[in-house]
Design an enzyme around this catalytic site. Structure first.
Site, PDB file in Angstrom:
ATOM      1  N   TYR A  36      22.674  27.488  13.194  1.00  0.00           N
ATOM      2  CA  TYR A  36      21.810  28.405  13.800  1.00  0.00           C
ATOM      3  C   TYR A  36      21.865  28.234  15.417  1.00  0.00           C
ATOM      4  CZ  TYR A  36      19.771  29.852   9.192  1.00  0.00           C
ATOM      5  OH  TYR A  36      19.755  30.324   8.098  1.00  0.00           O
ATOM      6  N   LYS A  73       1.027  -1.167   0.055  1.00  0.00           N
ATOM      7  CA  LYS A  73      -0.114   0.011   0.093  1.00  0.00           C
ATOM      8  C   LYS A  73       0.922   1.389  -0.050  1.00  0.00           C
ATOM      9  CE  LYS A  73      -0.256   0.226   5.155  1.00  0.00           C
ATOM     10  NZ  LYS A  73      -1.180   0.267   6.239  1.00  0.00           N
ATOM     11  N   ARG A 104     -10.993   0.187  15.224  1.00  0.00           N
ATOM     12  CA  ARG A 104     -10.874   0.932  13.980  1.00  0.00           C
ATOM     13  C   ARG A 104     -11.812   0.416  12.980  1.00  0.00           C
ATOM     14  NH1 ARG A 104      -5.050   1.856  11.668  1.00  0.00           N
ATOM     15  NH2 ARG A 104      -5.280  -0.255  10.783  1.00  0.00           N
TER      16      ARG A 104
END
Length: 264
Positions: free
Chosen positions: A254, A34, A123
């Site tokens: 950073y 899938k 589900r």
């Protein structure tokens, strides 16, 4: 190219063979392809699995199954999550096998199907009793080819949820058999029950997903020794743009997110 992904179909085939070795010859292996084979490329992966002898593949919806058929994939394809009215004609046209999740959908079944039991995940799947299921199945002409469920916590050996789901599923199966219904395929297990040898949950077909691509999630609690060894089939590579030397104590990035602890 600055950044690219490489997928080893040879490793995918090796992973399938590893699953096949653990499962043995008596049970079938349905590889899950899938979501474009988890973004590894569903047509290519499916053809590689067919070359290894895979007779079953699993997708999420009719569209995925149709796409594979149009790419020349001939293995049986189970559509695990999709029985939408507007797509049902494609099931028969492209020889796809649907999973049905609600007894209300049974009258619309025109091809052999697998029925999903919600054994405790909450589900997809029916929560009907075995008696209700038997009456509904016997009232339609389509063939109940398979009975399945899905585990919510199969990797958590600190929880009884998988044991409870097995009890529920086995109860439904026993009730259907008592009513004279004998689905050919019984399946519940994905990668984790295969990898950790929970054979009571295999029945006669398993549905590995992540294992095919080289991944097995770690188990929690007092899990048995892992039986399945697989390797990732995907490599993410990039071109090196620059290399520089920095002194110990140099801040990098950073916010000075990293400080070099030595000359690097």
């Amino acid at each position: 190219m600055r950044s690219w992904v490489e997928v080893s179909l040879g490793q995918i085939r090796a992973n399938y063979r590893a699953v096949r070795k653990v499962v043995g010859s008596e049970d079938e292996v349905m590889a899950v392809v899938k979501a474009d084979a988890y973004r590894h490329g569903a047509p290519e992966v499916s053809r590689a699995l067919e070359a290894e002898g895979a007779t079953w593949l699993a997708v999420s919806n009719v569209e995925e199954g149709v796409y594979l058929r149009r790419q020349g994939v001939r293995a049986r394809i189970l559509v695990m999550a999709d029985f939408l009215p507007e797509e049902r004609a494609g099931l028969e046209e492209f020889d796809l096998t649907p999973v049905i999740h609600s007894l209300d959908d049974l009258p619309a079944a025109r091809v052999p199907y697998h029925l999903k039991i919600d054994s405790g995940m909450g589900r997809l799947g029916t929560r009907a009793s075995a008696e209700e299921i038997a009456r509904a199945v016997q009232a339609v002409p389509a063939n109940l080819e398979g009975l399945m469920t899905h585990f919510a916590s199969s990797g958590n050996y600190e929880s009884r949820q998988t044991d409870d789901q097995l009890v529920h599923f086995e109860g439904v199966l026993s009730g259907l058999r008592a009513a004279g219904l004998t689905p050919h395929y019984i399946h519940a297990s994905g990668t984790i029950p295969v990898a950790y040898g929970r054979k009571a949950a295999w029945w006669n077909l398993v549905r590995p997903g992540h294992a095919i691509y080289g991944y097995v999630s770690p188990a929690r609690g007092s899990a048995p020794r892992r039986q399945l060894a697989v390797k990732p089939a995907l490599s993410w590579k990039a071109t090196v743009l620059a290399v520089k030397d920095v002194e110990a104590g140099s801040l990098i990035g950073y916010g000075g997110i990293h400080r070099a602890t030595r000359p690097m």
